[in-house]
Enzyme design. Structure first.
Site, mmCIF file in Angstrom:
data_model
loop_
_atom_site.group_PDB
_atom_site.id
_atom_site.type_symbol
_atom_site.label_atom_id
_atom_site.label_comp_id
_atom_site.label_asym_id
_atom_site.label_seq_id
_atom_site.Cartn_x
_atom_site.Cartn_y
_atom_site.Cartn_z
ATOM 1 N N THR A 322 39.480 42.295 38.016
ATOM 2 C CA THR A 322 38.609 41.609 38.913
ATOM 3 C C THR A 322 37.443 42.633 39.043
ATOM 4 O O THR A 322 37.697 43.850 39.269
ATOM 5 C CB THR A 322 39.388 41.483 40.194
ATOM 6 O OG1 THR A 322 38.647 40.765 41.179
ATOM 7 C CG2 THR A 322 39.969 42.786 40.713
ATOM 8 N N HIS A 374 55.350 49.275 40.756
ATOM 9 C CA HIS A 374 56.124 50.391 40.778
ATOM 10 C C HIS A 374 57.374 50.255 40.342
ATOM 11 O O HIS A 374 58.164 51.137 39.723
ATOM 12 C CB HIS A 374 55.946 51.242 41.881
ATOM 13 C CG HIS A 374 56.116 52.906 41.720
ATOM 14 N ND1 HIS A 374 56.231 53.468 40.282
ATOM 15 C CD2 HIS A 374 56.334 54.021 42.547
ATOM 16 C CE1 HIS A 374 56.384 54.713 40.575
ATOM 17 N NE2 HIS A 374 56.300 54.991 41.787
#
Length: 403
Positions: A322, A374
């Protein structure tokens, strides 16, 4: 024989859509592949065709109703078109079913201004808008529902502040119900943050090498390929090379399994269309050259503007990029695009003083951001991955040579 029409698959992780516009009514005869209705999602408008030729027996749902993928939204009695008298009888018999639709919505359809769909007409009337003052992006200048929603979300100029004597903040406030589209986007963004263990790591890159290449070869590139050499192709190619080295960044979690992708479909966030920001996908980006990537992006951007993206062009992404820099953003933390595990954020290129070989020099610098899940990507992997991308951008010849 009666045939049920079901809500089709609407793309990855999309479980429902909203009825935007009915194209038929009970008693109408349709041919196979005639469009029955338009469905909207937070990504795209989907036209639902009739699977058979026959007469519409029933329609299930009103405009703006949420419908789940797989739900029956219409029933068609298969067969040839009835004779004229039979059509009248069918319409009369269908009247009780049609009466189930709220009278207000029938009135909306009957009184819809010329050229406007019932859904658009209702939005215009509810918000007291002048259709001629709203930018239309549909085919042949047609005003779409997304155009009206985008107009409502823009700050409107020329609003006079209320008189101080009114004494209440309520007099200076305006409440506008969130559109179905905005509600869906809001819900999915929150779900992305609540589902993944999302972290963001940052890096900076010296863009002088890429700028030098673009300046030196831009004219020749345009003559050879008929398209300009932009920045995004460098980022796409750099991402592909880094993903090959760090497969966890290109993977996703499915239940208690990690799915490693041995292909590289890069989603590129593009704004400016009636749907706002969408993320169409460059399929098999590792097999494309710079010119092919640039052409791919140009074609997708045109389809975003025309609201003509297909579902296939929004599916299958393994990693996204993006670019907030086109709006002037210096730094941001992009949100994951589920079920992907990472997203790269580009930002504005700003000339800044930096230390090079013990001297302070001015260089065009960009901050990079990598948001990642994560649960699947360790911090070491994320940092090293982003550092690798920065190295490739600062030495673009290494992208070409795959070094």
């Amino acid at each position: 024989m009666s045939v049920s029409v079901e809500v089709p698959s609407l793309g990855e992780s999309v479980t429902e859509g909203y009825i935007a516009e009915w194209k038929v009514k009970v008693g109408d005869h349709v041919q196979a592949d005639d469009i029955i209705l338009d469905l909207e999602t937070d990504k795209i408008t989907v036209a639902v065709p009739s699977p058979v030729s026959g007469t519409v027996v029933s329609l299930h749902g009103e405009i703006d109703d949420a419908v789940d993928v797989g739900a029956v939204i219409a029933v068609i009695e298969e067969g040839d078109a009835p004779a004229a008298s039979a059509k009248v009888d069918a319409k009369e018999e269908a009247a009780p079913k049609a009466a189930a639709q709220p009278a207000a919505k029938k009135a909306d359809a009957a009184q819809a201004p010329e050229g406007l769909s019932p859904a658009v007409s209702r939005l215009v009337e509810e918000n007291n808008l002048d259709p001629s003052k709203i930018k239309a992006t549909g085919p042949n200048g047609r005003l779409l529902k997304g155009d009206v929603l985008a107009h409502l979300e823009k700050p409107q100029g020329g609003v006079q502040p209320p008189a101080a004597s009114q004494g209440s903040n309520e007099a200076r406030e305006e409440r506008v119900k969130m559109s179905r589209l905005r509600q869906t986007v809001a819900r999915r963004l929150v779900e992305a943050q609540q589902t993944a263990a999302m972290l963001t790591t940052f890096q900076e890159a010296d863009m002088s090498g890429i700028q030098a290449i673009r300046k030196k070869y831009q004219e020749r590139f345009v003559k050879s390929h008929g398209i300009k050499l932009g920045y995004m192709s460098f980022f796409v190619k750099a991402a592909v090379e880094a993903l090959k080295e760090f497969p966890a960044v290109n993977a996703e979690i499915d239940g208690d399994e990690i799915v490693y992708k041995n292909y590289y479909n890069i989603g590129v966030a593009i704004g400016g269309g009636p749907k706002g920001l969408v993320v169409p996908v460059i399929q098999d980006a590792d097999q494309l050259g710079f010119a092919e990537v640039e052409q791919y992006i140009t074609d997708l951007a045109g389809k975003v503007k025309d609201n003509s993206l297909s579902l296939a062009e929004l599916q299958g992404g393994t990693f996204s990029i993006t670019n907030g820099g086109i709006y002037g953003s210096m730094l941001s933390t992009p949100i994951l695009n589920p079920p992907q595990s990472a997203i790269l954020g580009m930002h504005n290129i700003i000339e800044r003083p930096v230390a090079v070989n013990g001297e302070v020099v001015i260089r065009p610098m960009m901050y990079l951001a990598l948001s990642y899940d994560h649960r699947i990507i360790d911090g070491r992997e994320a940092v090293t991955f982003l550092k690798r991308i920065a190295e490739l951008l600062e030495n673009p010849e290494r992208i070409l040579l795959e070094l």
